[in-house]
Structure formats: structure tokens, C-alpha cells
Scaffold this active site. Structure first.
Site, mmCIF file in Angstrom:
data_model
loop_
_atom_site.group_PDB
_atom_site.id
_atom_site.type_symbol
_atom_site.label_atom_id
_atom_site.label_comp_id
_atom_site.label_asym_id
_atom_site.label_seq_id
_atom_site.Cartn_x
_atom_site.Cartn_y
_atom_site.Cartn_z
ATOM 1 N N LYS A 36 39.917 29.299 34.367
ATOM 2 C CA LYS A 36 39.346 30.463 35.037
ATOM 3 C C LYS A 36 38.112 30.918 34.257
ATOM 4 C CE LYS A 36 40.860 35.000 36.800
ATOM 5 N NZ LYS A 36 42.022 35.924 36.871
ATOM 6 N N ASP A 54 46.359 36.093 38.416
ATOM 7 C CA ASP A 54 45.324 37.108 38.575
ATOM 8 C C ASP A 54 45.826 38.468 38.104
ATOM 9 O OD1 ASP A 54 42.701 37.453 39.084
ATOM 10 O OD2 ASP A 54 42.834 37.441 41.261
#
Length: 266
Positions: free
Chosen positions: A41, A201
Site C-alpha cells: 500500500k 484499510d
């Protein structure tokens, strides 16, 4: 393989020459590269990226979340290499066609979050913190008005993000503190068949009102079933009441509206 992207040496060594795909689901503003058993990420460094790193470490053994392999901040960017969660996103077509199974999954996920002991939680996402963050976004022109609900701004809505922030500060609801995901959208919940396998997330995760997650989940279910991410084609068999029936709680429309409006400033 990842080409033409600068990576810290430790991360490049871990992913060098490995095949991957870039994920384009969601609206986080991150670049997500998916390998066989890891995920990379890349995003702008912020309080949320640091919070995600801190909370994932703390959640080890408490909830199914990725394990961080490498985390590095360089030139204003955060690079996080982590293990890959098994299963499918809750917005997968197979779940969208089975509303009862999907509602069971999201309710199960919510109950897992709420069961976490928050007595030593290192992350505070209560309204004091959220409203300060919202104020920062408003003052620095970081609110994307084009990415909000049609009724939030303009005719019949708020004149500006500043006006919405003022309303949010003046209309704070009472809080029922729980461990909250903070961005409880379907792409952030993973499952295998009818069992939750993990959460991703986690930048907005921490202690917050339980209605924070309920409201964002409610909106995510509504948009997905109405076909907002499926070319406008709706799915059948879902009604908003299903979520509240499964959770065995009565809807609180004002709290739902408040937390959906608060999310518009992020």
C-alpha cells in the site's frame, strides 16, 4: 511486477520480480499492489497512515488484520508491505447476489469489532478527534465536494463545507464508545462463505461511537445494492431494515445522518 515506481530498498527486495495486480476498488487515494501472499500500500504520509500502523500492531491477536512486514516513510509518502487477507471483499458479486448472507457477514464483522476491549486501545477516533480532523480538512481545502452525496451541498443542502462543519459541531450526538473500524465500507471487510476473515484499510480505526460504523455500513450497503458501482444495475432482495433486524437494534435516523454527513468531510 512493479516498474517505474520508487520503493524503499527493504520493500523492493521483498517484492522484486514478483507478479502482482493493482487494485482499483475503493476510494482511499492509495495505490494498492496485490501479490500472491502480500499487499503493498502506497499513499501520502498522514496521521491516518501512522494510525493504521499503530493499530494493526495493537490488534495482533485481537482481530484478523494484516501483519505488517515493512513500513517506511520517505519524502512524504508511506510504504506499507503487509500480509494478504484471505477470502473475498464483502462487495464481491457472489455476496451481492445473496443479501441475507451479506448482511450476516457485515453484522458479524461489526460484532467482532465491538467485542474488542478498548480499555488500553492506543487510538482515539471519538468526535473530539474527528471534528478536529474535519476542521483541518475544511481549512486546508481538502474536502472533495464532487465526491459527496448529491443532497449534501447545494440546493436543499449545506452551502459549503464550512457550514456543514459548523452544523456538525452544534449537533453532536451522545456517544456509545466501542472499537470502531472508522471506514466500514464493504470493500474493507473480507469473508469466506459466511464467515469474516479479516479487515483492511484501518487508518481511521479507534475508539468511537458505535453508530459511526453502522452509518457507513448502511450507506455502503445502500449504494452497492442500488448499483452505484455496478453500472447502475440494482441487486434484488435487500432492504435497509435487514441490517437492523440482524443487529437487533432500532434505527436511529438522526445518528445515521450525522455520521454520514461527518464522513463527507474526509
Amino acid at each position: 511486477m512493479i516498474n517505474n515506481i520508487w520503493l524503499p530498498d527493504s520493500i523492493r527486495a521483498a517484492v522484486q520480480n514478483k507478479p502482482c495486480t493493482e487494485d482499483d476498488v475503493g476510494m482511499s487515494g492509495s495505490r494498492i499492489f496485490i501479490f500472491d501472499d502480500t499487499v503493498l500500500k502506497i499513499q501520502k504520509h498522514s496521521a491516518e497512515t501512522d494510525n493504521e500502523f499503530r493499530v494493526i500492531e495493537w490488534l495482533n491477536g485481537r482481530l484478523p488484520v494484516p501483519e505488517i512486514i515493512e513500513y517506511e516513510v520517505k519524502d512524504g509518502m508511506a510504504y506499507c508491505l503487509m500480509t494478504r487477507i484471505c477470502g473475498k471483499m464483502a462487495c464481491d458479486e457472489s455476496y451481492m447476489r445473496e443479501p441475507e448472507t451479506l448482511v450476516e457477514i457485515v453484522a458479524q464483522a461489526m460484532e467482532m469489532l465491538w467485542s474488542v476491549d478498548i480499555s488500553d486501545c492506543p487510538c482515539d477516533a471519538s468526535l473530539d478527534i474527528k471534528l478536529e480532523a474535519a476542521k483541518y480538512n475544511v481549512e486546508n481545502n481538502l474536502v472533495d465536494i464532487e465526491n459527496t452525496e448529491p443532497e449534501t451541498f447545494g440546493r436543499g443542502g449545506f452551502a459549503s463545507p464550512e457550514e456543514l462543519l459548523l452544523w456538525l459541531c452544534d449537533n453532536r450526538p451522545g456517544e456509545e464508545p466501542v472499537f470502531s473500524h472508522g471506514d466500514f465500507c464493504l470493500p474493507n471487510i473480507f469473508a469466506d462463505k459466511n464467515k469474516v476473515t479479516g479487515f483492511i484499510d484501518l487508518g481511521r480505526t479507534g475508539i468511537a461511537d458505535k453508530w459511526q460504523d453502522i452509518a457507513i455500513c448502511y450507506r455502503s450497503l445502500k449504494h452497492n445494492f442500488e448499483g452505484a458501482y455496478n453500472g447502475g444495475k440494482p441487486y434484488r432482495g435487500y432492504s435497509p431494515e435487514m441490517l437492523f433486524e440482524r443487529l437487533q437494534i432500532a434505527p436511529e435516523p438522526e445518528k445515521l445522518r450525522y455520521y454520514i454527513l461527518l464522513d463527507e468531510l474526509f
